[in-house]
Design a protein around this motif. Structure first.
Motif, short mmCIF file in Angstrom:
data_model
loop_
_atom_site.label_atom_id
_atom_site.label_comp_id
_atom_site.label_asym_id
_atom_site.label_seq_id
_atom_site.Cartn_x
_atom_site.Cartn_y
_atom_site.Cartn_z
N ASP A 53 0.81 -1.22 0.00
CA ASP A 53 0.00 0.00 0.00
C ASP A 53 0.84 1.27 0.00
N CYS A 82 3.03 2.02 2.20
CA CYS A 82 3.35 2.41 3.58
C CYS A 82 4.13 1.28 4.26
N GLN A 105 1.94 8.26 10.76
CA GLN A 105 0.95 9.28 10.39
C GLN A 105 1.57 10.32 9.47
N GLN A 139 2.13 8.72 5.99
CA GLN A 139 0.87 8.56 5.25
C GLN A 139 0.34 9.90 4.78
N GLN A 140 0.43 10.90 5.61
CA GLN A 140 -0.09 12.23 5.26
C GLN A 140 0.64 12.79 4.05
N TRP A 194 2.71 11.19 1.83
CA TRP A 194 2.63 10.35 0.63
C TRP A 194 1.24 10.39 0.00
N SER A 195 0.20 10.41 0.81
CA SER A 195 -1.16 10.47 0.26
C SER A 195 -1.38 11.78 -0.49
N GLN A 196 -0.90 12.85 0.08
CA GLN A 196 -1.05 14.15 -0.57
C GLN A 196 -0.30 14.18 -1.90
N TYR A 203 0.63 11.62 -3.72
CA TYR A 203 0.04 10.66 -4.65
C TYR A 203 -1.18 11.26 -5.34
N ARG A 204 -2.06 11.90 -4.58
CA ARG A 204 -3.26 12.51 -5.17
C ARG A 204 -2.87 13.59 -6.18
N ASP A 209 -1.89 3.00 -8.38
CA ASP A 209 -2.33 2.94 -6.98
C ASP A 209 -1.16 3.38 -6.09
N ALA A 210 -1.41 3.46 -4.80
CA ALA A 210 -0.40 3.96 -3.87
C ALA A 210 0.84 3.09 -3.82
#
Length: 294
Positions: A188, A190, A207, A210-211, A213-215, A217-218, A244-245
């Motif tokens: 995923d 992470c 946290q 994830q914060q 990398w998610s930002q 990635y989007r 995907d992530a």
């Protein structure tokens, strides 16, 4: 079937090597001529300093002593091929040293095909409709192995460096992602973070990771969509990362390893995270934004 490079198999059957392998932890030395040929065949490794080359060689010795290579579809794996794969797989851990290889401990087998292979895929959508298709694979990583690579892509690593591509590092990045996950958990993007990552407690570190990398990635997905749908400029990073992530993490790792400066220019928010993860000297003294510790 090639269980190990030929030089390593020969050494294992010699008398004096019993003592040598005990001293070296089961990792016989790599013949100097073979090492030189493999480095010369991969110009993108020429930037390494002498001490880094020595560390890379040590990593490769231990890597080869604990992995099994198999050629598929008539491909015969020779010593240079095995060592070339080893150099690329070990390159991300050049600042870690031997402890970095623990991230690859969850599997043994490496299967090498001459070229891409076709895989049958099947997926059921939300409406219950089953979709079947064939997909050409240059590589694939699975829990517990084996890890699959297409030799045509591996040997073309030099030609793809400027684009931040490296198939071997990409597939091994998936293994890094899955290393501490169960077989029921998918990759995923992470991975389990090293102890003391950025000076944070484990939960705060996860946290923060994830914060960020998610930002990123989007944002990357939006860039790829704008390029594909409206003709905007295509990002430098491999667009496959928008799948995907997990794929975003893998393409980021390969680009970071072979083109760190350019990757950092494109993803300044991710550079310090990968520097810290792979223990790059630039990571010394890094600290995350205060808000990430809340």
């Amino acid at each position: 079937m090639s269980p190990a490079p030929r030089w390593l198999r020969v050494l294992r059957h010699s008398r004096w090597v019993r003592t040598l392998t005990r001293w070296l932890g089961g990792a016989p030395p790599i013949p100097s001529g073979l090492w030189r040929r493999v480095l010369q065949a991969q110009p993108f490794l020429q930037h390494l300093e002498p001490a880094q080359r020595e560390r890379l060689q040590l990593l490769c010795r231990h890597f080869l002593a604990h992995k099994t290579f198999s050629g598929a579809n008539g491909l015969q794996i020779n010593d240079e091929m095995a060592l070339q794969i080893a150099t690329q797989a070990c390159l991300p851990w050049i600042h870690w040293g031997l402890p970095g290889l623990d991230w690859y401990r969850g599997f043994v087998g490496i299967v090498v095909h001459p070229d891409e292979v076709w895989a049958q895929r099947e997926e059921t959508d939300a409406a219950g409709v089953v979709h079947r298709w064939r997909e050409a694979l240059a590589g694939e990583a699975m829990h517990g192995g084996p890890l699959m690579l297409a030799w045509s892509h591996v040997r073309a690593a030099n030609d793809k460096v400027q684009h931040g591509h490296n198939l071997v590092i990409h597939e091994f990045a998936h293994q890094i992602d899955m290393r501490h996950k169960s077989r029921h958990q998918a990759a995923d993007g992470c991975p389990q973070l090293p102890r003391g990552f950025l000076g944070l407690e484990p939960r705060a570190a996860a946290q923060h990771w994830q914060q960020v990398w998610s930002q990123q990635y989007r944002h990357f997905v939006r860039q790829v969509q704008m390029a594909e749908r409206f003709g905007a400029h295509l990002p430098w990073l491999d667009a496959y990362g928008a799948t995907d992530a997990a794929e975003f993490f893998a393409v980021a790792c390969e680009a970071y390893t072979v083109q760190r400066a350019r990757f950092g220019a494109q993803f300044p928010a991710l550079l310090p995270l990968l520097d810290a993860f792979f223990r790059h000297p630039a990571a010394a003294g890094l600290a995350p934004p205060a808000r990430a510790c809340a």
